[in-house]
Design an enzyme around this catalytic site. Structure first.
Site, PDB file in Angstrom:
ATOM      1  N   LEU A  13       0.810  -1.217   0.000  1.00  0.00           N
ATOM      2  CA  LEU A  13       0.000   0.000   0.000  1.00  0.00           C
ATOM      3  C   LEU A  13       0.847   1.272   0.000  1.00  0.00           C
ATOM      4  CD1 LEU A  13      -2.643   1.629   0.483  1.00  0.00           C
ATOM      5  CD2 LEU A  13      -2.409   1.056   2.917  1.00  0.00           C
ATOM      6  N   TYR A 144       2.577  -7.489  17.560  1.00  0.00           N
ATOM      7  CA  TYR A 144       2.991  -6.528  16.541  1.00  0.00           C
ATOM      8  C   TYR A 144       3.522  -5.254  17.193  1.00  0.00           C
ATOM      9  CZ  TYR A 144       2.501  -3.277  12.582  1.00  0.00           C
ATOM     10  OH  TYR A 144       2.732  -2.350  11.602  1.00  0.00           O
ATOM     11  N   PRO A 171       2.595   6.463  11.071  1.00  0.00           N
ATOM     12  CA  PRO A 171       1.342   6.846  10.418  1.00  0.00           C
ATOM     13  C   PRO A 171       0.133   6.412  11.256  1.00  0.00           C
ATOM     14  CG  PRO A 171       2.698   5.416   9.020  1.00  0.00           C
ATOM     15  CD  PRO A 171       3.226   5.332  10.415  1.00  0.00           C
TER      16      PRO A 171
END
Length: 328
Positions: A13, A144, A171
């Protein structure tokens, strides 16, 4: 001296967003390709970054002077909950190998991509760059989150011990063309887009999981791409930098789903399944530091509805080749 920029995760992406910006912005402009630059967008088919040997061979092949490190095992809420060890271990290996290779090849700059989900679950909002390590991350994605937090730790260690110019970007929720639309692993917006598409195609209800009340900051991948290009050339601190729209631009999942229904022209049955988990209610991040640094660049965020429309258009046009998992 030529600049050779290696983008790991370059087929995903954000990587494809950067490629789009590099190819479409005017040459030698603020966000466009500069004279003497070469850009290499590398996907997992070219090297398994969990392997130190393959990572070193990749760096030997491209001899990068700069790295934008986007490669990661990523997924949505339910994938993170089901595969905590995979998300921890795979990302630890990937990040360690890339940073080690960048150090060994004496790269001048590395920007790694983190996420707002690395932040503590219990923390004073808005999030800012100083709060990453102030408590435990949310239980749903602690594998994660811990792996990504360690990138910040490693950046500081490489700088303190060797003077390496390693930093990171944080982000908020990214969406756009070339996203992962696989219903088993996608993030919320692309997953909703795919569900709505299938409901429209099959004449079935469009069901959104959860209450629709949680709030998120969404950033368009092509906006984020410009910010990565700018950061690579202009940001020299080891401290991470939040790349996001303002906290006043939070969108509820219901608002996002409503906008999606409108963008796709969906006319069928549309409802919420409140028996499904919501995840974190909100995690607003401040972009105050970013906005201060961007003054004079002419950068502007794309309005959410416009970015959503462009993404929907891309998804419809590329459905057969997009990452959608099993075709339905």
């Amino acid at each position: 001296m030529s600049v050779r920029v290696l983008v790991t995760g370059g087929t995903g992406l954000v990587g494809q967003g950067i490629k789009y910006v590099i190819e479409t912005e005017p040459e030698n402009s603020t966000f466009g390709k500069q004279s003497g630059e070469e850009w290499f967008f590398i996907g997992s088919k070219e090297a398994d970054l969990k392997s130190q040997e393959q990572t070193m061979k990749l760096f030997e092949k491209y001899k990068p002077t700069h790295v934008i490190h986007l490669a990661a095992l990523v997924g949505g809420l339910f994938a993170n909950m089901a595969r905590k060890l995979d998300f921890l271990r795979d990302n630890l290996l990937i990040n360690d190998n890339v940073l080690h290779a960048a150090h060994e090849f004496k790269c001048k700059k590395v920007i790694s991509c983190l996420s707002t989900c690395v932040y503590p679950d219990k923390v004073e909002y808005p999030l800012d760059e100083t709060k990453i390590h102030q408590g435990l991350p949310h239980e749903s994605n602690f594998g994660y989150a811990h792996a990504k937090r360690l990138v910040d730790v490693q950046n500081h260690a490489y700088k303190d011990q060797y003077g390496d110019n390693f930093t990171s970007a944080i982000p908020t929720n990214v969406f756009g063309p070339h996203d992962n639309f696989d219903l088993e692993s996608a993030h919320v917006l692309p997953a909703l887009m795919h569900r709505c598409y299938l409901a429209q195609k099959n004449g079935t209800p469009f069901v959104v999981w959860g209450t629709g009340k949680p709030l998120r900051q969404f950033i368009y991948s092509r906006d984020l791409a410009k910010l990565f290009v700018w950061q690579l050339r202009n940001y020299e601190s080891v401290e991470p930098l939040i790349l996001s729209v303002g906290e006043d631009e939070e969108v509820s999942i219901k608002q996002a789903a409503d906008a999606l229904v409108s963008a796709m022209g969906f006319k069928g049955d549309y409802r919420f399944d409140e028996t499904k988990a919501d995840g974190q209610f909100r995690k607003p991040a401040s972009n105050k530091k970013l906005l201060g640094l961007l003054k004079g660049t002419g950068f502007q965020f794309t309005p959410f509805e416009k970015a959503l429309d462009e993404t929907v258009q891309w998804f419809r046009q590329n459905y057969e080749t997009a990452r959608t998992g099993k075709k339905q």
